[in-house]
Design an enzyme around this catalytic site. Structure first.
Site, short mmCIF file in Angstrom:
data_model
loop_
_atom_site.label_atom_id
_atom_site.label_comp_id
_atom_site.label_asym_id
_atom_site.label_seq_id
_atom_site.Cartn_x
_atom_site.Cartn_y
_atom_site.Cartn_z
N HIS A 306 0.85 -1.19 0.00
CA HIS A 306 0.00 0.00 0.00
C HIS A 306 0.88 1.24 0.00
CE1 HIS A 306 -3.07 2.88 1.24
NE2 HIS A 306 -3.93 2.01 0.76
N ASP A 363 -7.96 -5.23 -0.10
CA ASP A 363 -8.45 -6.08 -1.18
C ASP A 363 -8.08 -7.54 -1.03
OD1 ASP A 363 -9.63 -4.01 -2.66
OD2 ASP A 363 -7.67 -3.34 -3.31
N1 ACO Z 1 4.23 -7.59 -4.68
C1 ACO Z 1 5.57 -7.56 -4.84
N2 ACO Z 1 6.34 -6.46 -4.69
C2 ACO Z 1 5.71 -5.31 -4.37
C3 ACO Z 1 4.32 -5.25 -4.17
C4 ACO Z 1 3.57 -6.45 -4.35
N3 ACO Z 1 2.23 -6.44 -4.21
N4 ACO Z 1 3.95 -3.99 -3.87
C5 ACO Z 1 5.08 -3.27 -3.84
N5 ACO Z 1 6.16 -4.07 -4.14
C6 ACO Z 1 7.57 -3.65 -4.17
C7 ACO Z 1 7.89 -2.90 -5.45
O1 ACO Z 1 8.38 -3.76 -6.47
C8 ACO Z 1 8.94 -1.92 -4.98
O2 ACO Z 1 10.18 -2.58 -4.90
P1 ACO Z 1 11.58 -1.75 -5.15
O3 ACO Z 1 11.62 -0.69 -4.10
O4 ACO Z 1 12.63 -2.80 -5.03
O5 ACO Z 1 11.46 -1.19 -6.55
C9 ACO Z 1 8.52 -1.58 -3.55
O6 ACO Z 1 7.75 -2.73 -3.11
C10 ACO Z 1 7.64 -0.34 -3.44
O7 ACO Z 1 6.57 -0.48 -4.37
P2 ACO Z 1 5.98 0.73 -5.20
O8 ACO Z 1 5.22 0.19 -6.37
O9 ACO Z 1 7.05 1.73 -5.49
O10 ACO Z 1 5.01 1.36 -4.12
P3 ACO Z 1 3.77 2.27 -4.40
O11 ACO Z 1 3.49 2.96 -3.14
O12 ACO Z 1 3.98 3.09 -5.62
O13 ACO Z 1 2.60 1.22 -4.77
C11 ACO Z 1 0.82 -0.30 -4.66
C12 ACO Z 1 1.61 0.79 -3.93
C13 ACO Z 1 0.45 0.20 -6.08
C14 ACO Z 1 -0.48 -0.54 -3.92
C15 ACO Z 1 1.68 -1.59 -4.74
O14 ACO Z 1 1.99 -2.05 -3.44
C16 ACO Z 1 1.01 -2.69 -5.57
O15 ACO Z 1 1.14 -2.72 -6.80
N6 ACO Z 1 0.24 -3.62 -4.89
C17 ACO Z 1 -0.51 -4.64 -5.59
C18 ACO Z 1 -1.84 -4.05 -6.10
C19 ACO Z 1 -2.81 -3.79 -4.96
O16 ACO Z 1 -3.06 -4.64 -4.10
N7 ACO Z 1 -3.45 -2.60 -5.02
C20 ACO Z 1 -4.48 -2.22 -4.03
C21 ACO Z 1 -3.97 -1.17 -3.08
S1 ACO Z 1 -5.22 -0.78 -1.89
C22 ACO Z 1 -6.31 0.17 -2.73
O17 ACO Z 1 -5.99 0.93 -3.59
C23 ACO Z 1 -7.69 0.03 -2.43
#
Ligand code: ACO
Length: 429
Positions: A306, A363
């Site tokens: 998140h 979710d």
């Molecule tokens: N699985 C694996 N790795 C992940 C995940 C995941 N679900 N989420 C984040 N990471 C990793 C990224 O690869 C990144 O790694 P790095 O620093 O080595 O490059 C690090 O964690 C940070 O991730 P970002 O994408 O930069 O974080 P951001 O805050 O931009 O994204 C997000 C948050 C979009 C929710 C992300 O965690 C994700 O894609 N999750 C899966 C989709 C999801 O469940 N979305 C619902 C969110 S809740 C809502 O909106 C209602």
């Protein structure tokens, strides 16, 4: 703490005011920065940008706290129903019994949609995603309800709020009925908000639907935990669109589109599809955790991570507990719930997820409950939209009433070509 932040740039020294929120959050006010230094700020994805001050929802992602108007989400989910929480978010206070009765009766008595809107559904393909239909029909409300479009007219705004809350479940249920080729069920105003929605989804003219109070309670809880989450992607979209003085229906329709994406509300659908895939693949949870760690795979654990929570999402805790209760009460043995629990356990003990502070989000378990309630997978994000509606409305309203409201219009750092001469069409190679 000092009330100014000092910035030095070249030979210039600048004092930037610091705003302090009621929970002690500090923010540097950069609104005069460009005028005084020529600088703008750059923050892709608004990771560290406060777009506004807001008195609606407080969340602390480090410790896993979520409160609407000061009330902890755990108390609201346990003691209130969805319309009560909607009132709280929109009007800023918990309603008295009389206020709630008036509000409830107005919402429950305006659940029918304009009859001509029903024909709208005839022109969309049967296999259209219900989120596409939802966004279009809500957008079309601007065409059907032209007497409630003026954001500056308090009466118009009040009527638009009631219409949206009252009609969204009907619009949503019709989008499902369209997809399965069943006749639309008119709403029944003597039912509860969630009971009515379940009936419109599952009853047919040939067969009535017995409303199970456990289902109603579960849906109420799910709507409450989804009801607001401060400046998330869809809420920011609603505010952005509303900042141009677009009407409430148009602003909410844009919010629905933003919610649809799999990185935001669409993650509930994507998460269940992922769990189904893991199950079909023999339930090898570790394989998928490893894949999520491998950047080259392009795979992420849906329902994990998140932007703001770097701790267990408090909403996920509530949903997981409810999931457990509901499945055991209904004596449902859903293998997906076990896959989800196993996946959570493996991920939470894995150094990659620990270091990046990736926890289950709202979710992760919601889809398992929706399945138990018989909600089809493409409708999951639609249910998220039903829950999020009062939050969107509350933010739109707060912005319209704010003395500091301005058109939302970010800047950019231009990186394209500098000026160059135009080559006439017949001379281009
Ligand atoms: N699985 C694996 N790795 C992940 C995940 C995941 N679900 N989420 C984040 N990471 C990793 C990224 O690869 C990144 O790694 P790095 O620093 O080595 O490059 C690090 O964690 C940070 O991730 P970002 O994408 O930069 O974080 P951001 O805050 O931009 O994204 C997000 C948050 C979009 C929710 C992300 O965690 C994700 O894609 N999750 C899966 C989709 C999801 O469940 N979305 C619902 C969110 S809740 C809502 O909106 C209602």
């Amino acid at each position: 703490m000092p009330e100014v932040a000092k910035l030095s740039y070249g030979d210039r020294q600048l004092d930037l005011p610091v705003h302090v929120g009621s929970e002690g959050e500090h923010a540097v006010d950069i609104s005069k920065l460009r005028a005084e230094t020529g600088l703008i700020t750059l923050d892709e994805g608004y990771v560290n940008t406060g777009a506004t001050s807001s008195a609606i929802t407080f969340l602390d992602g480090e410790t896993g706290i979520l409160r609407y108007r000061g009330y902890p989400i755990e108390s609201l989910a346990e003691h209130c129903d969805f319309l009560e929480v909607s009132y709280l978010l929109i009007y800023g206070k918990l309603p008295t019994a009389a206020e709630l009765e008036t509000f409830r009766s107005s919402i429950l008595n305006h659940s029918m949609i304009h009859e001509d809107m029903r024909s709208f559904y005839n022109s969309v393909p049967r296999d259209a995603h219900p989120m596409a239909i939802l966004a279009s029909v809500v957008g079309a409300m601007s065409a059907f309800y032209q007497d409630s479009l003026d954001p500056q007219n308090p009466r118009h705004v009040e009527v638009a709020i009631h219409r949206l809350l009252a009609k969204l479940p009907t619009i949503a249920a019709y989008s499902y009925k369209k997809s399965v080729g069943q006749p639309f069920m008119y709403p029944q105003n003597d039912l509860s908000y969630c009971g009515n929605f379940l009936r419109m989804m599952f009853a047919t003219p040939c067969e009535d639907y017995q409303i199970d109070p456990d289902y109603v309670r579960a849906l109420d809880m799910l709507f409450i935990v989804h009801a607001d989450h401060e400046q998330n992607c869809s809420t920011s979209t609603v505010r952005m669109v509303g900042s141009s003085n677009a009407n409430l229906f148009a602003s909410i329709s844009a919010g629905i589109c933003a919610l649809w994406g799999p990185l935001h509300g669409g993650a509930n659908e994507a998460c269940v599809q992922m769990l189904e895939q893991i199950l079909a693949d023999g339930g090898n949870v570790k394989k998928y955790v490893d894949m999520a760690k491998d950047k080259k795979s392009g795979f992420r654990l849906m329902g994990f991570g998140h932007r703001v929570y770097k701790n267990y999402d408090p909403r996920a805790k509530i949903i997981k507990r409810q999931c457990d209760l509901l499945l055991s009460k209904l004596r449902i043995k859903d293998p997906l719930f076990h896959v989800a629990q196993e996946l959570e356990e493996v991920a939470l003990n894995d150094s990659y997820f620990i270091e990046k502070k990736l926890y289950p989000n709202v979710d992760f378990y919601s889809g398992v409950i929706y399945r138990a309630l018989g909600i089809p997978v493409p409708m999951f994000t639609v249910l998220f939209a039903l829950g999020r509606l009062p939050g969107w409305i509350a933010h739109w309203l707060e912005m319209q009433r704010s003395d500091s409201k301005r058109l939302c219009r970010p800047r950019q750092v231009y990186t394209g070509p500098t000026e160059r001469p135009l080559v006439p069409l017949n001379e281009r190679s």
